[in-house]
Design a protein around this motif. Structure first.
Motif, PDB file in Angstrom:
ATOM      1  N   LYS A  65     -36.161 101.040  24.867  1.00 30.48           N
ATOM      2  CA  LYS A  65     -35.318 100.796  23.298  1.00 30.48           C
ATOM      3  C   LYS A  65     -36.462 101.367  22.265  1.00 30.48           C
ATOM      4  N   GLY A  66     -37.342 102.228  22.504  1.00 31.50           N
ATOM      5  CA  GLY A  66     -37.690 102.965  21.649  1.00 31.50           C
ATOM      6  C   GLY A  66     -38.823 102.068  20.705  1.00 31.50           C
ATOM      7  N   VAL A  67     -39.730 101.614  21.365  1.00 32.83           N
ATOM      8  CA  VAL A  67     -41.008 100.697  21.225  1.00 32.83           C
ATOM      9  C   VAL A  67     -41.410 100.408  21.406  1.00 32.83           C
ATOM     10  N   SER A 188     -29.916  96.764  15.885  1.00 27.60           N
ATOM     11  CA  SER A 188     -31.039  95.218  16.058  1.00 27.60           C
ATOM     12  C   SER A 188     -32.256  96.023  14.784  1.00 27.60           C
ATOM     13  N   ARG A 190     -35.749  96.195  16.238  1.00 27.11           N
ATOM     14  CA  ARG A 190     -36.186  96.083  16.777  1.00 27.11           C
ATOM     15  C   ARG A 190     -37.560  97.602  16.187  1.00 27.11           C
ATOM     16  N   GLY A 191     -36.665  98.440  15.881  1.00 27.45           N
ATOM     17  CA  GLY A 191     -36.859  99.769  15.509  1.00 27.45           C
ATOM     18  C   GLY A 191     -38.100 100.117  13.736  1.00 27.45           C
ATOM     19  N   ARG A 192     -37.762  98.218  13.195  1.00 25.91           N
ATOM     20  CA  ARG A 192     -38.346  98.155  11.624  1.00 25.91           C
ATOM     21  C   ARG A 192     -39.540  97.377  11.590  1.00 25.91           C
TER      22      ARG A 192
END
Ligand code: PMP
Length: 350
Positions: A65-67, A188, A190-192
């Protein structure tokens, strides 16, 4: 909103909470003779408690997810995360929350269970985001705003710029439920997360990942909010088999299946308007279509008699005459279209 503003939104009893410390929290090694948790020593495959922090699974999801792992909460479905939002931020009988309407029914049920007033704000024409009205619904006791994009049951994703402006202006925590984001070209937020300290994003493995039976919901937020959720959750909320089976399932890409569902959605959306009884097919960014027909109850009964189960949304605000149809396999969708043809010809089940 800064970190002090976020802290001020947390219920005082939660801010002061001393969380339960499990045996697995106090000793984190994996080798040795474990005489610390009152488990059975006889191996059944499941005689040991699972990792309460789900470290291995979170590491895998962090990469996918890159989180960062400290910004991920895992719950028993998104439903657990919804309930936690109320328990962490809303004092029963005192605070309130705001939500778009219509949307996913569990936001209201969780509010009722926690004795929290839910201020439901109707979506605008064509299910547009009513940003001004949502802001106007908030007062000094408003702690949460529930948004869902793509929204269930309308199917539309709200424009990213409108969501961003609303998250920046809302004076509380904004929960953005992205359960269907994998089916949307918009993707999404979620990357920000770093730009939005008051944002909590929900995703789930129940839709695109095909793991509804394992119950795994995810929340992405600042490490501070995730730490609160981890403190309030049941210590062993994700069982051992779910942790292991999800971890194995994540090794396989679902991109092909998601692309096929989106292609099938486009095919059905393009086919349905030709039926005389179809009034409107709402644009969808999700894995379902909201379809307005002449007589939703009659068509629903016809489909049931043909062994095809859809969701009747006829009595939901803003959805009069509507059925919500999940996109299935091509063969299942073909059966749906055949059944609709029979209904059109008058060859209907009564
Ligand atoms: N969010 C939305 C918007 C949904 O429509 C659903 C299921 N219908 C869920 C969450 C439930 O997700 P989970 O299976 O992770 O509890």
């Amino acid at each position: 909103m800064n970190s002090q503003d976020i802290e001020a939104l947390v219920r005082p009893n939660i801010r002061a909470l001393c969380p339960y410390s499990t045996a697995r929290d106090e000793y984190q090694g994996s080798l040795g003779i474990f005489l610390d948790a009152n488990e059975s020593p006889y191996p059944t495959g499941w005689n040991r408690y699972p990792d309460p922090r789900q470290k291995a699974l979170k590491a895998k999801l962090a990469a996918i997810k890159g989180v960062p792992a400290e910004s991920i909460f895992l719950g028993n479905g998104s439903d657990e995360a919804i309930d936690l939002m109320f328990r962490i931020f809303c004092a029963p009988g005192v605070d309130n929350a705001v939500a778009i309407d219509p949307s996913y029914g569990m936001y209201n049920v969780a509010a009722d269970i926690n004795d929290i007033e839910m201020r439901r704000v109707p979506l605008g024409p064509d299910f547009a985001l009513p940003a001004k009205e949502l802001l106007a619904a908030a007062d000094a006791h408003t702690k949460l705003l529930f948004l869902c994009s793509p929204n269930n049951p309308s199917g539309n994703a709200f424009p990213a710029a409108e969501l961003e402006a609303l998250i920046r202006q809302f004076p509380g925590i904004v929960v953005l439920d992205e359960a269907y984001a994998d089916f949307s070209a918009q993707g999404s937020l979620r990357g920000r997360l770093a730009e939005f300290p008051n944002l909590v994003i929900f995703q789930t493995l129940s839709k695109a990942y095909g793991l509804a039976g394992l119950r795994l919901g995810m929340a992405f937020a600042s490490p501070y909010i995730i730490a609160l959720m981890s403190m309030v959750k049941y210590p062993y909320n994700i069982n051992q088999s779910t942790q292991e089976l999800v971890s194995a399932a994540l090794d396989k890409s679902v991109d092909g299946q998601v692309a096929e569902i989106v292609a099938q959605r486009r095919r059905i959306a393009a086919t349905l308007p030709a039926f005389g009884f179809v009034r409107r097919v709402y644009p969808s960014d999700a894995n379902f279509l909201l379809v307005q027909v002449d007589d939703a109850d009659a068509l629903y009964a016809h489909l049931i008699a043909d062994g095809i189960i859809v969701r009747n949304r006829n009595r939901v605000r803003g959805c009069a005459g509507c059925l919500r149809i999940t996109i299935g396999l091509k063969s299942e969708n073909d059966k749906l279209l055949e059944s609709l043809q029979a209904y059109e010809k008058g060859d209907i089940h009564r």
